[in-house]
Design a protein around this motif. Sequence first.
Motif, PDB file in Angstrom:
ATOM      1  N   ALA A 155     -17.049 -35.143  -4.321  1.00 54.47           N
ATOM      2  CA  ALA A 155     -16.663 -34.546  -5.597  1.00 54.47           C
ATOM      3  C   ALA A 155     -16.291 -33.079  -5.448  1.00 54.47           C
ATOM      4  O   ALA A 155     -15.405 -32.580  -6.156  1.00 54.47           O
ATOM      5  CB  ALA A 155     -17.801 -34.699  -6.607  1.00 54.47           C
ATOM      6  N   LEU A 156     -16.958 -32.377  -4.511  1.00 52.46           N
ATOM      7  CA  LEU A 156     -16.730 -30.945  -4.346  1.00 52.46           C
ATOM      8  C   LEU A 156     -15.785 -30.625  -3.187  1.00 52.46           C
ATOM      9  O   LEU A 156     -15.496 -29.459  -2.937  1.00 52.46           O
ATOM     10  CB  LEU A 156     -18.069 -30.234  -4.125  1.00 52.46           C
ATOM     11  N   ILE A 163     -21.410 -20.195   0.564  1.00 53.51           N
ATOM     12  CA  ILE A 163     -22.268 -19.899  -0.583  1.00 53.51           C
ATOM     13  C   ILE A 163     -21.797 -20.583  -1.867  1.00 53.51           C
ATOM     14  O   ILE A 163     -22.603 -21.118  -2.625  1.00 53.51           O
ATOM     15  CB  ILE A 163     -22.442 -18.370  -0.788  1.00 53.51           C
ATOM     16  N   ASP A 164     -20.503 -20.603  -2.118  1.00 54.11           N
ATOM     17  CA  ASP A 164     -20.015 -21.215  -3.355  1.00 54.11           C
ATOM     18  C   ASP A 164     -20.193 -22.733  -3.339  1.00 54.11           C
ATOM     19  O   ASP A 164     -20.534 -23.329  -4.367  1.00 54.11           O
ATOM     20  CB  ASP A 164     -18.551 -20.840  -3.603  1.00 54.11           C
ATOM     21  N   GLU A 165     -19.986 -23.370  -2.186  1.00 57.04           N
ATOM     22  CA  GLU A 165     -20.180 -24.816  -2.084  1.00 57.04           C
ATOM     23  C   GLU A 165     -21.655 -25.192  -2.230  1.00 57.04           C
ATOM     24  O   GLU A 165     -21.990 -26.182  -2.878  1.00 57.04           O
ATOM     25  CB  GLU A 165     -19.630 -25.352  -0.759  1.00 57.04           C
ATOM     26  N   SER A 224     -25.686 -27.698  -6.189  1.00 50.40           N
ATOM     27  CA  SER A 224     -26.986 -27.716  -6.858  1.00 50.40           C
ATOM     28  C   SER A 224     -26.900 -28.270  -8.279  1.00 50.40           C
ATOM     29  O   SER A 224     -27.928 -28.490  -8.921  1.00 50.40           O
ATOM     30  CB  SER A 224     -27.588 -26.305  -6.895  1.00 50.40           C
ATOM     31  N   ALA A 225     -25.687 -28.521  -8.768  1.00 52.08           N
ATOM     32  CA  ALA A 225     -25.516 -29.075 -10.113  1.00 52.08           C
ATOM     33  C   ALA A 225     -26.052 -30.506 -10.167  1.00 52.08           C
ATOM     34  O   ALA A 225     -26.174 -31.182  -9.147  1.00 52.08           O
ATOM     35  CB  ALA A 225     -24.038 -29.054 -10.503  1.00 52.08           C
ATOM     36  N   HIS A 265     -32.033 -27.498  -1.047  1.00 52.72           N
ATOM     37  CA  HIS A 265     -33.458 -27.387  -1.371  1.00 52.72           C
ATOM     38  C   HIS A 265     -33.971 -26.093  -0.744  1.00 52.72           C
ATOM     39  O   HIS A 265     -33.852 -25.899   0.467  1.00 52.72           O
ATOM     40  CB  HIS A 265     -34.235 -28.580  -0.814  1.00 52.72           C
ATOM     41  N   SER A 266     -34.564 -25.219  -1.566  1.00 51.74           N
ATOM     42  CA  SER A 266     -34.999 -23.917  -1.051  1.00 51.74           C
ATOM     43  C   SER A 266     -36.487 -23.840  -0.749  1.00 51.74           C
ATOM     44  O   SER A 266     -36.968 -22.799  -0.321  1.00 51.74           O
ATOM     45  CB  SER A 266     -34.622 -22.801  -2.035  1.00 51.74           C
ATOM     46  N   PHE A 267     -37.236 -24.919  -0.961  1.00 52.85           N
ATOM     47  CA  PHE A 267     -38.632 -24.952  -0.529  1.00 52.85           C
ATOM     48  C   PHE A 267     -38.634 -25.679   0.817  1.00 52.85           C
ATOM     49  O   PHE A 267     -38.927 -26.863   0.908  1.00 52.85           O
ATOM     50  CB  PHE A 267     -39.507 -25.698  -1.535  1.00 52.85           C
TER      51      PHE A 267
END
Length: 196
Positions: free
Chosen positions: A109-110, A90-92, A97-98, A47-49
């Motif tokens: 899952a990731l 960064i990639d994770e 965010s999907a 979350h970027s806010f």
Amino acid sequence: MGPDRLVLRPGESGVNAYRLMTSLVVPRPIAWVATVSAEGVGNLAPHSFFTVASVRPPIVQFTSVGTKDTLRNIVATGEFTISLASEPQIDEVNASSASFDAGIDESAALGIEMASSSIVAPPRVAASPAAIECRLHETISVGDCTIVLGEVVAFDVDPAVLADGMPLLDRLAPLSRLGGNEWGLAPDVVTRERPR
């Protein structure tokens, strides 16, 4: 810049207020929020806010755009963690965010390793240099969004990022979100003595 300015009004045809806000209010730190549903299913989402809301008591806040699994889980259980999103991740962070179904744990899952928190039930991201454990203070509905205020009950910090007991920016290597598909890396640092 010249004297002529372009005035864009939210609601007018062709004006995307969300894209303008997320491109103008930059950089935005990433709150990598981990929760557990009432049924015990983990959830991990960026979350970027995100920012600090209060010092006494220590409260952090983030905004849920719409009603997502993160928000539903926090309202149901009253707990969450925020793991600092660092440059090596960064990639994770981007992958998490999907849109995943509510029954799927994004970290599993990731392949993102999680670690137990010291006080709250939701785990933290194991590789994150710092995490904040929170209990829900309150939620505030604002339009189609919900501000989540969390009281900090613990800080979990990797000693490697500390100097004289305080985290250093270059060791944290925090990520930030910019506009569109752009991300920010740790910026150059300058110092100024605060006036008294």
